[in-house]
Design a protein around this motif. Structure first.
Motif, PDB file in Angstrom:
ATOM      1  N   LYS A  16     -11.011  -3.017   1.043  1.00 22.94           N
ATOM      2  CA  LYS A  16     -12.157  -2.507   0.284  1.00 22.94           C
ATOM      3  C   LYS A  16     -13.333  -2.222   1.213  1.00 22.94           C
ATOM      4  O   LYS A  16     -14.012  -1.195   1.091  1.00 22.94           O
ATOM      5  CB  LYS A  16     -12.561  -3.512  -0.792  1.00 22.94           C
ATOM      6  N   GLU A  17     -13.599  -3.150   2.130  1.00 23.09           N
ATOM      7  CA  GLU A  17     -14.729  -3.000   3.054  1.00 23.09           C
ATOM      8  C   GLU A  17     -14.593  -1.741   3.900  1.00 23.09           C
ATOM      9  O   GLU A  17     -15.571  -1.000   4.099  1.00 23.09           O
ATOM     10  CB  GLU A  17     -14.802  -4.223   3.969  1.00 23.09           C
ATOM     11  N   LEU A  18     -13.398  -1.479   4.399  1.00 19.49           N
ATOM     12  CA  LEU A  18     -13.193  -0.368   5.321  1.00 19.49           C
ATOM     13  C   LEU A  18     -13.047   0.976   4.620  1.00 19.49           C
ATOM     14  O   LEU A  18     -13.134   2.019   5.268  1.00 19.49           O
ATOM     15  CB  LEU A  18     -11.951  -0.630   6.180  1.00 19.49           C
ATOM     16  N   GLY A  19     -12.813   0.968   3.320  1.00 16.22           N
ATOM     17  CA  GLY A  19     -12.651   2.227   2.606  1.00 16.22           C
ATOM     18  C   GLY A  19     -11.357   2.934   2.944  1.00 16.22           C
ATOM     19  O   GLY A  19     -11.328   4.154   3.160  1.00 16.22           O
ATOM     20  N   ILE A  20     -10.265   2.169   3.003  1.00 20.81           N
ATOM     21  CA  ILE A  20      -8.946   2.761   3.257  1.00 20.81           C
ATOM     22  C   ILE A  20      -8.577   3.646   2.076  1.00 20.81           C
ATOM     23  O   ILE A  20      -8.685   3.250   0.914  1.00 20.81           O
ATOM     24  CB  ILE A  20      -7.882   1.662   3.457  1.00 20.81           C
ATOM     25  N   ASP A  21      -8.132   4.870   2.361  1.00 26.18           N
ATOM     26  CA  ASP A  21      -7.879   5.838   1.293  1.00 26.18           C
ATOM     27  C   ASP A  21      -6.632   5.511   0.478  1.00 26.18           C
ATOM     28  O   ASP A  21      -6.586   5.800  -0.711  1.00 26.18           O
ATOM     29  CB  ASP A  21      -7.739   7.233   1.897  1.00 26.18           C
ATOM     30  N   TRP A  22      -5.649   4.916   1.121  1.00 23.44           N
ATOM     31  CA  TRP A  22      -4.418   4.560   0.400  1.00 23.44           C
ATOM     32  C   TRP A  22      -3.707   3.462   1.167  1.00 23.44           C
ATOM     33  O   TRP A  22      -3.740   3.450   2.405  1.00 23.44           O
ATOM     34  CB  TRP A  22      -3.484   5.764   0.250  1.00 23.44           C
ATOM     35  N   THR A  23      -3.100   2.540   0.452  1.00 17.58           N
ATOM     36  CA  THR A  23      -2.365   1.470   1.108  1.00 17.58           C
ATOM     37  C   THR A  23      -0.922   1.435   0.619  1.00 17.58           C
ATOM     38  O   THR A  23      -0.655   1.655  -0.562  1.00 17.58           O
ATOM     39  CB  THR A  23      -3.003   0.087   0.855  1.00 17.58           C
ATOM     40  N   ILE A  24      -0.028   1.160   1.550  1.00 21.70           N
ATOM     41  CA  ILE A  24       1.383   0.940   1.240  1.00 21.70           C
ATOM     42  C   ILE A  24       1.627  -0.552   1.421  1.00 21.70           C
ATOM     43  O   ILE A  24       1.457  -1.078   2.525  1.00 21.70           O
ATOM     44  CB  ILE A  24       2.308   1.733   2.173  1.00 21.70           C
ATOM     45  N   ILE A  25       2.002  -1.227   0.367  1.00 19.04           N
ATOM     46  CA  ILE A  25       2.148  -2.680   0.408  1.00 19.04           C
ATOM     47  C   ILE A  25       3.629  -3.035   0.331  1.00 19.04           C
ATOM     48  O   ILE A  25       4.290  -2.783  -0.675  1.00 19.04           O
ATOM     49  CB  ILE A  25       1.372  -3.339  -0.742  1.00 19.04           C
ATOM     50  N   SER A  26       4.125  -3.600   1.407  1.00 19.96           N
ATOM     51  CA  SER A  26       5.527  -4.009   1.473  1.00 19.96           C
ATOM     52  C   SER A  26       5.619  -5.527   1.455  1.00 19.96           C
ATOM     53  O   SER A  26       4.685  -6.225   1.865  1.00 19.96           O
ATOM     54  CB  SER A  26       6.186  -3.476   2.749  1.00 19.96           C
ATOM     55  N   ILE A  27       6.747  -6.023   0.995  1.00 17.36           N
ATOM     56  CA  ILE A  27       7.011  -7.459   1.003  1.00 17.36           C
ATOM     57  C   ILE A  27       7.845  -7.790   2.234  1.00 17.36           C
ATOM     58  O   ILE A  27       8.809  -7.078   2.557  1.00 17.36           O
ATOM     59  CB  ILE A  27       7.742  -7.880  -0.277  1.00 17.36           C
ATOM     60  N   ALA A  28       7.458  -8.839   2.931  1.00 15.83           N
ATOM     61  CA  ALA A  28       8.168  -9.238   4.141  1.00 15.83           C
ATOM     62  C   ALA A  28       9.653  -9.427   3.842  1.00 15.83           C
ATOM     63  O   ALA A  28      10.025 -10.203   2.953  1.00 15.83           O
ATOM     64  CB  ALA A  28       7.571 -10.534   4.691  1.00 15.83           C
ATOM     65  N   THR A  29      10.476  -8.701   4.578  1.00 10.78           N
ATOM     66  CA  THR A  29      11.917  -8.700   4.337  1.00 10.78           C
ATOM     67  C   THR A  29      12.650  -9.139   5.601  1.00 10.78           C
ATOM     68  O   THR A  29      12.510  -8.501   6.650  1.00 10.78           O
ATOM     69  CB  THR A  29      12.392  -7.299   3.915  1.00 10.78           C
TER      70      THR A  29
END
Length: 558
Positions: A406-419
């Motif tokens: 939120k602080e950095l203003g990332i335009d989009w995030t891809i959230i993966s689960i550790a596999t």
């Protein structure tokens, strides 16, 4: 090289569908009520198979025999699973291959090895069956045990071993004695396989993309998938690997098990020759650099990028994930001049503790901040890749990650689960400590947690990952927050095209139209779709209530 024209050797490469396991299990389920004949649609954004093309081109150039090479990529073929065996039989009977090489890059393709090998042996027991790729390399013992129809595994990189195989007078002698082929006999002898690396990557000929139907890969979009995915109909997307190997020890990564830790690289001059050949011969318009660490040698990387400026009117560039610590003003400026509008960063985590003590990343949170600031100063967007659910990770670490994004203003995030894929240190940690809730690693994927510790509950982590996705990409979407509704409409519009049942995308697309262009029909259409989805799906209703979104038509939206 002299060619023995007295004979032609026929080589068939098969690339299984990346979702093969899901389709295979659904179709073969012993419970008739659950059994499904899945319509296996082609992958929406398939990428030309660089690894197979590299092997095929290499052996075609250097083999002493004339070769007839065929590549069948099931990722670009529509079929019902019940039709797959017939399709495969028809291909084999028409082509009559001497050798079949099956690509097993990803764990979900594991079951495909026995599937295709068994069919091949039934048609011709003399056909040589080989499997290769990251999955095959890291799971070779299980694969050879589970598939009696598989002759050998090609360990690590395939160009040199495959060349020696096709050149051999006796295929079985090569599989039996070569350091990079693994057989049941070599396992019984406790002979440890060794890689056969191409040390000088300039020895790899220009890839023969004519071996595949490039029209099938027109829509392949890599780093521009989420924000800028509207491209001309005639776009030609081609990949390139300018380096092999990665020197880092990220806990979840198995790349070094295939390409090693020592980084080998094409010369900048040869990379530029390759790109020019792609433009002149195949009409390249969008080049994707798929290196693990393209920017590792910054001087070389900048030389390549500057050289590509001569083609900037013809070719747009995109990259796979970039390490934040290698970002500087000149790199970003060159990317921008080459048509890059979104840079994907391997942020991984917003907790310094997790980055350093758990993942062992070669950068810090401050490096992330610096990289994002530089990219934003040049007017480009940032996509961030995150990984959660690592042993030792705390709730506070995930909260820190959300706060940083939120602080950095990332335009989009891809959230993966550790596999914990085999070949990674994470797999070793999980097996040594009995952290896995399943003994079959083939059940692993990037969206469902299978690691359980005192601090980590798999169901909780799986849900947390999706909640983070909703919070960061929709509820607190950066474009919406700063009032860039035109960009939000482009981004969210691309999401609903790919995921038409994504309720939050419809809701915020409606809100973006309300704020930007006041198109009543679009405001109503997306709001109505959102309400329809949550009304028919309890999980979506729960998400809507959790984030305080409207749940009925009691409010006027136009």
């Amino acid at each position: 090289m002299y060619k023995d024209r007295s004979a032609i050797r026929k080589i068939l490469f098969i690339i299984p569908k990346r979702t093969f396991r899901q389709e295979y299990l659904s179709y073969t389920d012993k419970n008739p009520a659950l059994k499904k004949d899945i319509v296996s649609n082609a992958i929406s954004n398939p990428v030309a198979p660089y690894g197979i093309l590299s092997i095929a081109t290499y052996i075609k150039e250097y083999a002493r025999y004339n070769l007839d090479i065929k590549i069948v990529d099931f990722n670009v073929i529509d079929y019902r699973f019940s039709q797959l065996e017939k399709i495969t039989i028809d291909i084999l009977k028409r082509f009559h291959p001497d050798i079949i090489g099956i690509s097993a890059l990803f764990t979900p393709t594991y079951d495909s090895i026995d599937y295709f090998c068994s069919i091949a042996k039934k048609i011709n027991a003399e056909t040589i069956t080989i499997a290769g790729g990251a999955c095959a390399t890291n799971e070779y013992k299980d694969l050879l045990e589970d598939s009696s129809s598989l002759d050998a595994i090609c360990y690590s990189e395939g160009e040199i071993p495959f060349l020696e195989l096709v050149n051999a007078d006796n295929f079985h002698d090569v599989m039996k004695n070569h350091i990079s082929f693994i057989t049941r006999q070599s396992i019984k002898q406790c002979r440890k396989p060794k890689p056969s690396f191409i040390n000088n990557l300039d020895e790899i000929p220009f890839l023969d993309f004519g071996l595949v139907n490039l029209d099938s890969y027109k829509q392949a979009i890599n780093n521009n998938t989420y924000i800028y995915s509207s491209q001309p109909e005639k776009s030609v997307y081609l990949p390139i690997h300018t380096t092999r190997g990665c020197p880092f020890r990220c806990v979840f990564c198995a790349a070094a098990s295939v390409h090693g830790k020592k980084v080998r690289q094409m010369s900048a001059e040869y990379v530029l020759e390759n790109v020019k050949n792609m433009v002149d011969k195949y009409g390249l318009t969008h080049l994707t650099i798929e290196d693990d660490q393209f920017l590792l040698k910054q001087k070389r990387a900048k030389k390549i990028l500057r050289g590509m400026l001569k083609l900037a009117d013809k070719v747009h560039l995109s990259t796979l994930l970039v390490t934040p610590s290698y970002i500087d003003d000149e790199i970003v400026d060159l990317f921008k001049k080459l048509g890059v509008n979104e840079i994907p960063l391997t942020i991984e985590h917003g907790s310094q503790y997790v980055l350093k003590e758990i993942i062992d990343k070669p950068f810090s949170v401050e490096d992330i901040r610096t990289a994002v600031k530089i990219i934003k100063n040049h007017g480009l967007s940032v996509m961030g890749a995150l990984v959660i659910g690592l042993p030792g990770e705390r709730d506070k670490d995930r909260e820190d990650t959300i706060a940083l994004i939120k602080e950095l203003g990332i335009d989009w995030t891809i959230i993966s689960i550790a596999t914990p894929f085999k070949g990674s240190r994470l797999y070793e940690i999980c097996t040594e400590n009995d952290y896995l809730i399943t003994k079959d690693i083939r059940d692993a994927d990037l969206k469902h947690a299978i690691i359980q510790t005192k601090e980590l509950n798999p169901e909780y982590i799986t849900k947390q990952a999706y909640m983070m996705n909703l919070e960061l990409n929709f509820v607190n979407n950066y474009s919406m927050r700063v009032g860039d509704f035109e960009k939000a409409i482009l981004l969210l519009g691309n999401i609903v095209k790919r995921y038409p049942q994504q309720a939050f995308a419809h809701y915020y697309l409606s809100e973006a139209h309300k704020a930007y262009d006041h198109k009543t029909e679009l405001i109503d259409m997306h709001m109505n779709k959102y309400l329809e989805i949550i009304a028919s799906n309890d999980e979506w209703m729960e998400f809507a209530k959790n984030f305080g979104l409207p749940t009925d038509r009691g409010t006027s939206y136009t």
